[in-house]
Design an enzyme around this catalytic site. Structure first.
Site, short mmCIF file in Angstrom:
data_model
loop_
_atom_site.label_atom_id
_atom_site.label_comp_id
_atom_site.label_asym_id
_atom_site.label_seq_id
_atom_site.Cartn_x
_atom_site.Cartn_y
_atom_site.Cartn_z
N ARG A 1 -1.77 1.54 -1.32
CA ARG A 1 -2.93 1.74 -0.47
C ARG A 1 -4.07 0.87 -0.98
O ARG A 1 -4.35 0.84 -2.19
CB ARG A 1 -3.35 3.22 -0.44
CG ARG A 1 -2.27 4.15 0.09
CD ARG A 1 -1.81 3.78 1.50
NE ARG A 1 -2.86 3.94 2.48
CZ ARG A 1 -3.02 5.03 3.23
NH1 ARG A 1 -2.19 6.05 3.09
NH2 ARG A 1 -4.00 5.09 4.10
N GLU B 1 -8.81 -2.81 6.91
CA GLU B 1 -7.76 -3.49 7.66
C GLU B 1 -8.08 -3.47 9.16
O GLU B 1 -8.51 -2.43 9.67
CB GLU B 1 -6.40 -2.82 7.41
CG GLU B 1 -5.99 -2.88 5.94
CD GLU B 1 -4.62 -2.26 5.67
OE1 GLU B 1 -3.95 -1.83 6.65
OE2 GLU B 1 -4.21 -2.22 4.51
N HIS C 1 0.00 -5.90 5.60
CA HIS C 1 0.52 -4.52 5.57
C HIS C 1 1.93 -4.46 6.17
O HIS C 1 2.19 -3.72 7.13
CB HIS C 1 -0.42 -3.58 6.32
CG HIS C 1 -0.34 -2.16 5.84
ND1 HIS C 1 -1.41 -1.32 5.80
CD2 HIS C 1 0.72 -1.43 5.37
CE1 HIS C 1 -1.05 -0.14 5.34
NE2 HIS C 1 0.24 -0.19 5.07
#
Length: 346
Positions: free
Chosen positions: A263, A292, A312
């Site tokens: 994370r 993000e 990601h």
């Protein structure tokens, strides 16, 4: 006669609605059912905060329309927002199954108030993320993306060959001290793979007991001081947010490598940039970020020669999508048959 179970499958471009439907069909072979499919925009459209929930597609109206038009008591989704507004508008809803490792797109307090059960799909992407982590580590250690860009992007064999000089050549995993911060479903898999490479694996995780692959280290500072590479696998909580900052990076061996496929907020990105500028960190590989999508003005874009950045993608494999659909369908089957739910959050 058994009543037909109505389900809304609000998938997206990763966990396809058709995958959910097929998995439900396999699970409910002896129970009549009807699935209404809804395809949301993620990942072609970014997720974000929607009303009071995090990491969801901006699709409250679409989810409400699908649930109300069918009267479905079951919603299976990955990114569909289950907000208080959605729950208020859909009184027939009784079960939400989220095809993710955590139901961050669900207002859990509101679900409890509306007597809606919430399930999720733990472990769906553990293998994929572990494999991706090792790949990112190798890419950062051996400068693979940079060499590729010099040859394939710029057509320069000579520039790429500079990575064969002693000063610019990378590190190999064999005998390398690698510290893992966290030893859950992903971290434990990474540890096994790194042990197979011959790395000297060390693990810090105060919540895990019993046998581990590698050497258990009881203090984070000790792990950092002994590590040439660290890879993050901790859960994001109020205690772990900003876990690795300027102080922690300064404890690493000079020229260390940092990997984060967990994370983004676990790592202080500004502190990482400072460590890259000073040379305390020689390279890093990041798949997740504090914000993000990664903002266009991020300082991280200034270190292309030493950073590996991906959007990601750690959990992006076809097997993950298929597994998530199967786990979700299994929960629907349990609910339809009146059995205990395997992964109910409340």
């Amino acid at each position: 006669m058994t009543e037909t179970l109505r389900v809304v499958a609000a998938g997206d471009h990763f966990v396809l609605p058709s995958l959910i439907t097929s998995a439900i069909a396999e699970e409910l072979r002896e129970h009549p059912f009807a699935v209404s499919e809804l395809k949301l925009g993620w990942p072609l459209e970014p997720f974000g905060a929607v009303a009071e929930v995090e990491e969801a597609s901006d699709a409250e109206d679409e989810v409400i329309d699908a649930l109300r038009s069918t009267g479905a008591p079951v919603l299976v989704t990955q990114m569909g927002p289950v907000t208080e507004r959605v729950l208020d508008a859909c009184p027939e809803l009784r079960l939400v199954v989220v095809c993710r490792g955590g139901p961050v797109n669900v207002n859990l307090d509101a679900a409890k108030t509306h007597d809606v059960r919430v399930c999720f799909a733990p472990g769906r992407n553990a293998a994929a993320t572990a494999e991706f982590t090792v790949g990112m580590m190798l890419a950062a250690l051996r400068r693979i993306p940079q060499a590729h860009e010099l040859l394939a992007g710029q057509g320069s064999w000579e520039a790429g060959a500079a990575y064969y000089t002693y000063e610019r050549s990378g590190l190999e995993l064999e005998d390398l001290p690698v510290g893992l911060v966290g030893y859950g479903a992903v971290g434990s898999r990474v540890a096994r793979v790194l042990c197979a490479f011959g790395a000297r694996v060390m693990v810090y995780d105060p919540y895990v007991h019993g046998e581990i692959h590698g050497l258990r280290v009881t203090a984070l500072d000790e792990l950092l001081r002994r590590s040439q590479v660290i890879t993050l696998h901790a859960r994001l909580t109020s205690e772990t947010r900003g876990l690795i900052g300027a102080r922690e990076l300064a404890l690493l061996r000079p020229g260390a490598v940092v990997v984060n496929v967990a994370r983004g907020p676990l790592l202080d990105e500004d502190a990482l940039c400072e460590a890259l500028e000073s040379g305390q960190v020689s390279a890093a590989a990041l798949d997740t970020y504090a914000h993000e999508p990664l903002p266009a003005g991020s300082r991280l874009f200034g270190f292309n020669d030493r950073l590996v950045l991906t959007p990601h993608l750690g959990g992006a494999s076809r097997a993950v999508a298929e597994k998530a659909a199967r786990i979700a369908a299994s929960e629907v089957g349990h609910w339809a048959r009146g059995e205990p739910l395997a992964h109910q959050l409340r």
